[in-house]
Scaffold this active site. Structure first.
Site, short mmCIF file in Angstrom:
data_model
loop_
_atom_site.label_atom_id
_atom_site.label_comp_id
_atom_site.label_asym_id
_atom_site.label_seq_id
_atom_site.Cartn_x
_atom_site.Cartn_y
_atom_site.Cartn_z
N GLY A 9 8.10 -6.57 1.21
CA GLY A 9 8.69 -7.73 0.56
C GLY A 9 8.15 -9.07 1.02
N GLY B 53 5.33 -10.44 -0.19
CA GLY B 53 4.54 -11.06 -1.26
C GLY B 53 3.10 -10.61 -1.31
CE LYS C 54 2.52 -1.42 -4.56
NZ LYS C 54 2.29 -2.17 -3.31
CD GLU D 180 0.20 -4.90 -3.29
OE1 GLU D 180 1.40 -4.87 -2.94
OE2 GLU D 180 -0.16 -5.20 -4.43
N GLY D 181 -1.88 -2.26 0.00
CA GLY D 181 -1.12 -1.20 0.65
C GLY D 181 0.34 -1.22 0.23
CB ALA D 182 3.02 0.89 0.19
CG ASN E 170 4.18 -15.61 0.15
OD1 ASN E 170 4.08 -16.58 -0.58
ND2 ASN E 170 4.77 -14.49 -0.24
#
Length: 230
Positions: A14, A16, A39, A118-120, A178
């Site tokens: 979470g 961003g 992703k 993009e990872g998780a 961010n």
């Protein structure tokens, strides 16, 4: 073949990552570069007439210059909005680092100037009982972009994540601060100054808080020139 590939991770979930990734793709697009985003695994997908779809993956798909089928952008889509390794078990899906690496290498073979993976969650989010997601960029040998959420505790989270990335033998190519909350954190400028002095890599930008904004607008707050210098 993609000339530049970066793995995007965050100090937590979470923070961003997707918005920052999409903004980087938009910034690269503005300079005439061909871009791809993916992703590999996403939980929290909506069940649509076209199949499972994830908002983050759709954002990356829209931000990239190269048109790709959704299944290439997000090859493993999981419906529950929970940790990927738990969602995979509930869905009866086997998720391994080798499988994700295969998807990423396939994407790297496509012509582009920039590919973002993009990872998780954060750097050590589990894939299964034995493997964590960081095994994927480590095997690929790609540099990493770190997204730091500006909130209380972010200095510790950022320095620990950077340390883990470097200890895994990877290059930290840059980081993005961010603002994930409407109210600025206490002593925000002091926090930014400290991180800029301690993280061994350029700050690519400081993203402002917007309740509803598109990646193209946010791309104006980035300077990604250093990503293409070598």
């Amino acid at each position: 073949m993609a000339k530049k590939t970066f793995f995007v991770t965050g100090t937590d979930t979470g923070v961003g990552k997707t918005m920052v990734s999409a903004a980087i793709l938009e910034a690269a697009k503005a300079t005439g570069k061909r871009t791809l985003g993916m992703k590999p695994i996403a939980s929290g997908c909506d069940n649509t007439l076209e199949g499972l779809r994830n908002d983050d993956a759709l954002m990356l798909q829209r931000a990239a210059t190269e048109s790709l089928a959704y299944d290439l952008v997000n090859p493993i889509a999981l419906e529950p909005a929970i940790a990927p390794h738990v969602a995979a078990v509930q869905a009866g899906r086997a998720v391994t680092a080798a499988r994700l690496i295969g998807f990423c290498r396939g994407m790297q073979m496509r012509p582009a100037d920039l590919l973002l993976i993009e990872g998780a969650g954060g750097w050590r989010v589990p894939l299964n009982d034995r493997e964590v997601y960081s095994a994927v960029p480590r095997e690929l040998g790609v540099p990493v972009i770190l997204v730091v959420s500006l909130k209380l505790g972010c200095i510790n989270h950022a320095l620990l994540t950077a340390e883990a990335i470097l200890n895994d033998g990877l290059v930290l190519a840059g980081w993005v601060a961010n603002r994930t909350e409407s109210a600025a954190m206490s002593c925000e400028q002091e926090t930014l100054d400290y991180l800029k002095g301690q993280l061994p890599t350029p700050c690519l930008g400081v993203m402002p808080w917007f309740e509803d904004v598109d990646p193209k607008t946010l791309s104006a707050y980035l300077n990604i020139n250093s990503l293409f210098e070598n």
